[in-house]
Scaffold this active site. Structure first.
Site, mmCIF file in Angstrom:
data_model
loop_
_atom_site.group_PDB
_atom_site.id
_atom_site.type_symbol
_atom_site.label_atom_id
_atom_site.label_comp_id
_atom_site.label_asym_id
_atom_site.label_seq_id
_atom_site.Cartn_x
_atom_site.Cartn_y
_atom_site.Cartn_z
ATOM 1 N N LYS A 67 27.877 -75.422 -30.820
ATOM 2 C CA LYS A 67 26.622 -74.946 -31.400
ATOM 3 C C LYS A 67 26.290 -75.650 -32.711
ATOM 4 C CE LYS A 67 26.533 -70.327 -29.387
ATOM 5 N NZ LYS A 67 26.251 -68.922 -29.628
ATOM 6 N N ASP A 103 19.814 -66.266 -29.571
ATOM 7 C CA ASP A 103 20.626 -65.055 -29.812
ATOM 8 C C ASP A 103 19.883 -64.081 -30.729
ATOM 9 O OD1 ASP A 103 22.810 -65.664 -28.280
ATOM 10 O OD2 ASP A 103 23.947 -66.579 -29.917
#
Ligand code: NAP
Length: 291
Positions: A67, A103
């Site tokens: 990420k 998210d």
């Protein structure tokens, strides 16, 4: 037209649920697309980003440990990815790689739609200070709660997270470990408790434990455990027995995936199909993998 290929990359990937949920979405929307898991060791992620640039892959989900490398490799970033310093969705747009982090939106959408909870002016506790906690705390901070306590096993990580958000948003965010009087006091005046630790997760470090003392829970709380397997974690079990409202992690998982789908295809995500596939997968006995 050729079949489009989308993928999730991570290491290890384990039994990622993304291929099941996203393939269900592509099939329900009758799109000629496949979604695959590509286990990608650290140091090999740039090759995948290049495949998106060349058109060999049409879009990517990115999970641990890529990420942050993805964050640095993009041509441009959404505000969410930029504030979190992490990318979980890569979109190819006008010849450029765009990095997003769904998210944050997945957490807020599930909290508001399924938890029916508005964080404005509330007191809250977030357990954990890892990657998911970062998205949760940043998302909460955008809603102007009165106070948030970040409680984590390792105090230094909780302090770093609290400080990073305070500097950005100016919200009252404090830090503690998981067993302090400060946590007990904050919980007693809170209406929201979010667990982002992996405690209680099937196949995780302590699958049979609650991350917080169950006697500190009360009926005025919404207890949101973002762990999605099992569907009722030990924390949620304890919360239900006090009369608290509860929310599990599948809703967030599906809604963050739906946000990726929307960006790749421009179409409204077929949520019913995504939830059916997700429920079937989390109800099976496979061990948990990355999202
Ligand atoms: P992470 O970055 O590795 O963070 C793990 C967190 O759990 C840290 O705060 C860590 O504390 C804590 N922890 C681990 N073992 C512990 C133990 N034995 N006792 C107390 N605390 C412990 O992981 P992540 O990416 O944030 O993911 C965390 C969980 O959220 C996972 O279960 C994941 O499946 C779930 N998740 C769900 C969604 C969803 O969409 N529903 C999305 C993302 C993640 P230390 O800092 O002290 O190590």
């Amino acid at each position: 037209m050729n079949t489009r290929t989308y993928a999730v990359i991570g290491w290890p990937l384990g039994h990622s649920l993304s291929p099941i949920i996203q393939q269900a979405a592509f099939d329900a929307a009758q799109l000629d697309a496949t979604y695959v898991a590509i286990p990608t060791p650290p140091g090999h992620e740039q090759r995948r980003f290049d495949e998106v640039r060349k058109g060999d892959l049409s879009g990517l989900n990115v999970t641990i440990p890529h990420k942050n490398p993805a964050f640095h490799a993009m041509d441009f970033l959404t505000e969410a990815a930029s504030s979190l310093g992490a990318v979980n969705t890569i979109i190819y747009e006008n010849g450029k790689l765009k990095g997003d982090n769904t998210d944050l939106q997945g957490f807020l959408d599930s909290l508001q739609t399924f938890g029916k909870f508005d964080p404005v002016g509330t007191n809250a506790v977030v357990l954990g200070a890892g990657g998911a906690a970062r998205a949760v705390v940043h998302a909460l901070a955008t809603c102007q709660p009165e106070s948030v306590l970040v409680a984590n096993r390792t105090l230094r990580r909780a302090q770093e997270l609290a400080t990073s958000v305070t500097e950005i948003r100016g919200t009252t965010i404090q830090a503690s470990t998981l067993d302090t009087d400060q946590l007990e006091a904050q919980l007693s005046k809170s209406t929201l408790l979010v667990n982002t630790t992996s405690v209680g997760m099937a196949g995780g470090p302590e699958p049979d434990k609650s991350p917080v003392n169950p006697s500190w829970l009360h009926k005025n709380l919404l207890v949101f455990d973002i762990v999605y397997r099992p569907t009722t974690t030990p924390l949620l079990h304890a919360a239900k027995s006090t009369g608290a409202k509860t929310l599990g992690g599948l809703e967030m998982l599906v809604l963050q995936g739906a946000a990726s789908f929307k960006q790749w295809t421009g179409e409204n995500p077929p949520l019913d199909a995504m939830f059916s596939a997700g429920w079937a997968a989390v109800s099976s006995n496979q061990p948990t993998g990355a999202p």
